[in-house]
Design an enzyme around this catalytic site. Structure first.
Site, mmCIF file in Angstrom:
data_model
loop_
_atom_site.group_PDB
_atom_site.id
_atom_site.type_symbol
_atom_site.label_atom_id
_atom_site.label_comp_id
_atom_site.label_asym_id
_atom_site.label_seq_id
_atom_site.Cartn_x
_atom_site.Cartn_y
_atom_site.Cartn_z
ATOM 1 N N THR A 283 -42.171 -63.194 141.409
ATOM 2 C CA THR A 283 -41.225 -63.817 142.335
ATOM 3 C C THR A 283 -40.061 -62.868 142.548
ATOM 4 O O THR A 283 -39.612 -62.220 141.595
ATOM 5 C CB THR A 283 -40.690 -65.184 141.829
ATOM 6 O OG1 THR A 283 -39.482 -65.507 142.555
ATOM 7 C CG2 THR A 283 -40.363 -65.206 140.356
ATOM 8 N N ILE A 284 -39.603 -62.799 143.794
ATOM 9 C CA ILE A 284 -38.470 -61.888 144.064
ATOM 10 C C ILE A 284 -37.192 -62.380 143.389
ATOM 11 O O ILE A 284 -36.235 -61.648 143.286
ATOM 12 C CB ILE A 284 -38.229 -61.710 145.582
ATOM 13 C CG1 ILE A 284 -37.762 -63.021 146.231
ATOM 14 C CG2 ILE A 284 -39.460 -61.135 146.270
ATOM 15 C CD1 ILE A 284 -37.085 -62.818 147.579
ATOM 16 N N ASP A 285 -37.185 -63.634 142.923
ATOM 17 C CA ASP A 285 -35.963 -64.219 142.340
ATOM 18 C C ASP A 285 -35.657 -63.706 140.926
ATOM 19 O O ASP A 285 -34.530 -63.830 140.459
ATOM 20 C CB ASP A 285 -36.080 -65.756 142.280
ATOM 21 C CG ASP A 285 -36.347 -66.367 143.643
ATOM 22 O OD1 ASP A 285 -36.031 -65.706 144.648
ATOM 23 O OD2 ASP A 285 -36.867 -67.494 143.703
ATOM 24 N N ILE B 243 -37.254 -61.387 155.327
ATOM 25 C CA ILE B 243 -37.358 -59.922 155.368
ATOM 26 C C ILE B 243 -37.517 -59.403 153.930
ATOM 27 O O ILE B 243 -38.254 -58.459 153.662
ATOM 28 C CB ILE B 243 -36.049 -59.330 155.970
ATOM 29 C CG1 ILE B 243 -35.950 -59.653 157.457
ATOM 30 C CG2 ILE B 243 -35.893 -57.849 155.677
ATOM 31 C CD1 ILE B 243 -36.742 -58.740 158.339
ATOM 32 N N ARG C 21 -38.972 -60.665 151.449
ATOM 33 C CA ARG C 21 -40.236 -60.954 150.769
ATOM 34 C C ARG C 21 -41.373 -60.023 151.195
ATOM 35 O O ARG C 21 -42.411 -59.971 150.542
ATOM 36 C CB ARG C 21 -40.631 -62.412 151.032
ATOM 37 C CG ARG C 21 -39.763 -63.407 150.282
ATOM 38 C CD ARG C 21 -40.567 -64.253 149.319
ATOM 39 N NE ARG C 21 -41.552 -65.037 149.990
ATOM 40 C CZ ARG C 21 -41.417 -66.323 150.313
ATOM 41 N NH1 ARG C 21 -40.292 -66.952 150.026
ATOM 42 N NH2 ARG C 21 -42.381 -66.981 150.892
ATOM 43 N N ASP D 176 -42.349 -70.180 138.207
ATOM 44 C CA ASP D 176 -42.277 -71.323 137.294
ATOM 45 C C ASP D 176 -43.164 -72.500 137.712
ATOM 46 O O ASP D 176 -43.831 -73.118 136.879
ATOM 47 C CB ASP D 176 -40.823 -71.844 137.223
ATOM 48 C CG ASP D 176 -40.034 -71.142 136.130
ATOM 49 O OD1 ASP D 176 -40.666 -70.465 135.293
ATOM 50 O OD2 ASP D 176 -38.805 -71.272 136.124
ATOM 51 N N ARG E 98 -60.192 -55.364 138.612
ATOM 52 C CA ARG E 98 -60.717 -54.095 138.063
ATOM 53 C C ARG E 98 -60.787 -54.138 136.530
ATOM 54 O O ARG E 98 -61.755 -53.647 135.942
ATOM 55 C CB ARG E 98 -59.838 -52.928 138.515
ATOM 56 C CG ARG E 98 -59.874 -52.679 140.025
ATOM 57 C CD ARG E 98 -60.794 -51.531 140.375
ATOM 58 N NE ARG E 98 -61.024 -51.441 141.809
ATOM 59 C CZ ARG E 98 -60.482 -50.537 142.613
ATOM 60 N NH1 ARG E 98 -59.658 -49.630 142.122
ATOM 61 N NH2 ARG E 98 -60.770 -50.530 143.896
ATOM 62 N N GLU F 5 -28.122 -67.251 148.051
ATOM 63 C CA GLU F 5 -28.350 -68.462 148.856
ATOM 64 C C GLU F 5 -27.977 -69.747 148.101
ATOM 65 O O GLU F 5 -27.597 -70.737 148.705
ATOM 66 C CB GLU F 5 -29.788 -68.525 149.361
ATOM 67 C CG GLU F 5 -30.833 -68.660 148.262
ATOM 68 C CD GLU F 5 -32.247 -68.818 148.824
ATOM 69 O OE1 GLU F 5 -32.415 -69.255 149.955
ATOM 70 O OE2 GLU F 5 -33.195 -68.479 148.071
ATOM 71 N N ARG G 30 -47.904 -73.815 148.205
ATOM 72 C CA ARG G 30 -47.343 -74.676 147.162
ATOM 73 C C ARG G 30 -48.120 -75.985 147.301
ATOM 74 O O ARG G 30 -47.940 -76.706 148.268
ATOM 75 C CB ARG G 30 -45.840 -74.884 147.372
ATOM 76 C CG ARG G 30 -45.043 -73.586 147.230
ATOM 77 C CD ARG G 30 -43.544 -73.822 147.291
ATOM 78 N NE ARG G 30 -42.812 -72.593 147.036
ATOM 79 C CZ ARG G 30 -42.262 -71.821 147.981
ATOM 80 N NH1 ARG G 30 -42.358 -72.170 149.247
ATOM 81 N NH2 ARG G 30 -41.627 -70.727 147.668
ATOM 82 N N GLY H 263 -44.078 -68.829 146.461
ATOM 83 C CA GLY H 263 -43.615 -67.822 147.423
ATOM 84 C C GLY H 263 -44.260 -66.478 147.134
ATOM 85 O O GLY H 263 -44.384 -66.093 145.976
ATOM 86 N N ASP I 175 -36.291 -65.086 138.208
ATOM 87 C CA ASP I 175 -35.647 -66.221 137.535
ATOM 88 C C ASP I 175 -36.529 -66.862 136.450
ATOM 89 O O ASP I 175 -36.323 -68.017 136.086
ATOM 90 C CB ASP I 175 -35.246 -67.284 138.576
ATOM 91 C CG ASP I 175 -36.450 -67.827 139.350
ATOM 92 O OD1 ASP I 175 -37.554 -67.249 139.246
ATOM 93 O OD2 ASP I 175 -36.284 -68.831 140.064
ATOM 94 N N GLY J 146 -32.964 -65.980 146.400
ATOM 95 C CA GLY J 146 -32.836 -66.126 144.953
ATOM 96 C C GLY J 146 -32.938 -67.570 144.494
ATOM 97 O O GLY J 146 -32.828 -67.866 143.318
ATOM 98 N N ARG J 147 -33.098 -68.477 145.464
ATOM 99 C CA ARG J 147 -33.157 -69.916 145.190
ATOM 100 C C ARG J 147 -31.928 -70.352 144.394
ATOM 101 O O ARG J 147 -30.815 -70.158 144.885
ATOM 102 C CB ARG J 147 -34.450 -70.276 144.454
ATOM 103 C CG ARG J 147 -34.866 -71.731 144.666
ATOM 104 C CD ARG J 147 -36.155 -72.027 143.944
ATOM 105 N NE ARG J 147 -37.314 -71.455 144.590
ATOM 106 C CZ ARG J 147 -37.969 -72.039 145.587
ATOM 107 N NH1 ARG J 147 -37.602 -73.197 146.036
ATOM 108 N NH2 ARG J 147 -39.015 -71.453 146.116
HETATM 109 O O1 F6P Z 1 -38.859 -68.171 145.305
HETATM 110 C C1 F6P Z 1 -38.881 -67.169 146.272
HETATM 111 C C2 F6P Z 1 -38.082 -67.585 147.487
HETATM 112 O O2 F6P Z 1 -38.125 -66.533 148.426
HETATM 113 C C3 F6P Z 1 -36.639 -67.994 147.210
HETATM 114 O O3 F6P Z 1 -35.786 -66.895 147.048
HETATM 115 C C4 F6P Z 1 -36.333 -68.827 148.412
HETATM 116 O O4 F6P Z 1 -35.336 -69.785 148.124
HETATM 117 C C5 F6P Z 1 -37.648 -69.510 148.691
HETATM 118 O O5 F6P Z 1 -38.664 -68.738 148.070
HETATM 119 C C6 F6P Z 1 -37.970 -69.667 150.151
HETATM 120 O O6 F6P Z 1 -39.139 -70.384 150.247
HETATM 121 P P1 F6P Z 1 -39.992 -70.542 151.582
HETATM 122 O O7 F6P Z 1 -40.771 -69.284 151.777
HETATM 123 O O8 F6P Z 1 -40.873 -71.708 151.326
HETATM 124 O O9 F6P Z 1 -39.018 -70.741 152.709
#
Ligand code: F6P
Length: 338
Positions: free
Chosen positions: A140-142, A266, A268, A118, A40, A238, A87, A26, A144, A185-186
Site C-alpha cells: 500500500t502506498i500509505d 496520480i 498510485r 490491513d 517464479r 488527506e 475491495r 487499493g 500504514d 495516505g488515508r
Molecule cells: O490505501 C491507498 C489509498 O490510495 C489511500 O491513500 C486513499 O485514501 C485510498 O486508497 C483511495 O481509495 P480509492 O482508490 O478507493 O479512491
C-alpha cells in the site's frame, strides 16, 4: 539465504501443491513484481500457481487463471496490478468466505498469498479458518501497516508526489504564490511526512498531529517570509484536514495568492521504483517459503532492513505511529527555507 532455501526445498517440497495469488484493496506500484516473484519462486519448487483476478471477488466467483513463469514475464516494471484488484463486500460475509473456500477446493488451492493492506489481511485471517494456508504481503502506498517498516508501493508513490511538488514549486516561485498540496495516505501521515521532508516544505500537516492553523501554518509562513521567502509549500495529508479550506485561510489571513492541488490517484500509478521492485521480489519469495515450510496465518514484513514474518492476528493488533525522529527533523527544518 540460498542454503536455507535449499534446506527448505529438500525438507518440505511436496507439502503445498498449488498456490493461489491475488491482489486486493487499493493498487500499489510493485504489486506486479510481487505476483511475479510468487509465481517464479513457487515454480522453482515445482509448485503450481493460480492467479485470482479481482481480489477476493475472484476467489468467490472462480475468476482464476493458471500462471506459469512465462506468463509473468515483463510485468516487474509495470504499475497497477495485472490481476486487477477490488475491495470485496461479499468476502466480509461468512457466506462469501464459505463460497471462496469451496472454490479453493475445486481448484486444488491449498495455499493463498494475498497482496494488499490491513483490510486484505483481516480477510485472510477469517479465511484461514477454512483450512487453507494463508500469507499476506504488505502493499500500500500509505505505509500504514504496523508490523512492517515498509510496504510495497510507498517509495514509488513518494517519488511521484515529490516530482509533482518540484514542478509546482517552479511555478509558485515564478508567481510568488503559496501551494497547498494534498497527498494520499488515508488516516496516516507517513507519505505526507516523507514528501514534506524530501521537498523542503514550509509546513506539513498530518493526521497524527492535530494542527492549529495559526501556529502550524500561518506562523511558519510568516517566519519563512522574514527569512526572505516569497513562495511557500504546504503539504497536507488527506486525513489531516481539507486542503481547500487551508488554502482559503492562507489567502484570507495572510494575503498570499494560493493554489491548491490534490495529487490523488496520480500517486498510485507509474512504474515501480527499484526499491519497490526489489522489496516486492524479496517478499514474494518469502511468502512462498512460509507456505512451503507448512506455516500459515503469517504476514511478511520488513524490519530493520530484513525480510521476516509475523502472525496475522498479532500484526493486526499492532498500531503504527508516525516516525517521531523523522518528525523532529521536519520540525527543525521547515519554515526556514529549502
Ligand atoms: O490505501 C491507498 C489509498 O490510495 C489511500 O491513500 C486513499 O485514501 C485510498 O486508497 C483511495 O481509495 P480509492 O482508490 O478507493 O479512491
Amino acid at each position: 539465504m540460498i542454503e536455507y532455501y535449499k534446506a527448505v526445498t529438500a525438507m518440505d517440497k511436496g507439502k503445498i501443491k498449488r498456490i493461489g495469488v491475488l491482489t486486493s484493496g487499493g493498487d500499489a506500484p510493485g504489486m506486479n513484481a510481487a505476483v511475479r516473484s510468487v509465481v517464479r519462486s513457487a515454480s522453482s519448487l515445482g509448485i503450481e500457481c493460480l492467479g485470482i483476478r479481482r481480489g477476493y471477488n475472484g476467489l468467490i466467483s472462480g475468476d482464476i487463471e493458471k500462471l506459469g513463469p512465462e506468463s509473468v514475464s515483463r510485468i516487474i516494471n509495470r504499475g497497477g496490478t495485472v490481476l486487477y484488484t477490488a475491495r470485496s463486500e461479499e468476502f466480509r460475509t461468512e457466506q462469501g468466505r464459505k463460497k471462496a473456500s469451496e472454490v479453493c477446493r475445486l481448484f486444488g488451492i491449498d495455499g493463498l498469498v494475498a497482496i494488499g493492506g490491513d483490510g486484505t489481511f483481516r480477510g485472510l485471517l477469517e479465511f484461514s479458518k477454512y483450512g487453507i494456508a494463508t500469507v499476506g504481503v504488505p502493499a500500500t502506498i500509505d505505509n500504514d501497516i504496523a508490523c512492517t517498516d515498509y510496504t510495497i508501493g510507498f517509495d514509488t508513490a513518494a517519488n511521484t508526489a515529490i516530482e509533482a511538488v518540484d514542478r509546482l514549486r517552479d511555478t509558485m516561485q515564478s508567481h510568488e504564490r503559496c501551494s497547498v498540496v494534498e497527498v494520499m495516505g488515508r488516516n496516516a501521515g507517513h507519505l505526507a511526512l516523507y514528501v514534506g521532508l524530501a521537498s523542503g516544505a514550509t509546513a506539513v500537516l498530518v493526521p497524527e498531529k492535530p494542527f492549529d492553523f495559526e501556529r502550524d501554518v500561518a506562523e511558519r509562513i510568516r517566519i519563512a517570509r522574514i527569512n526572505g521567502k516569497t513562495h511557500f509549500m504546504i503539504i497536507v495529508a488527506e486525513g489531516a484536514g481539507s486542503a481547500m479550506t487551508i488554502g482559503d485561510k492562507i489567502h484570507e489571513e495572510l494575503g498570499v495568492d494560493t493554489r491548491v492541488t490534490i495529487l490523488g490517484h496520480i500517486q498510485r500509478g507509474g512504474a515501480p521504483s527499484a526499491r519497490d521492485r526489489v522489496t516486492a521480489t524479496s517478499m514474494g519469495f518469502h511468502a512462498v517459503n512460509i507456505l512451503v515450510k507448512g506455516s500459515t496465518n503469517r504476514v511478511v514484513c520488513e524490519r530493520a532492513g530484513k525480510t521476516s514474518d509475523i502472525d496475522i492476528a498479532e500484526a493486526l493488533s499492532m498500531k503504527k505511529g508516525l516516525d517521531e525522529d523523522e518528525y523532529s527533523v521536519l520540525e527543525a527544518v521547515t519554515g526556514i527555507g529549502e
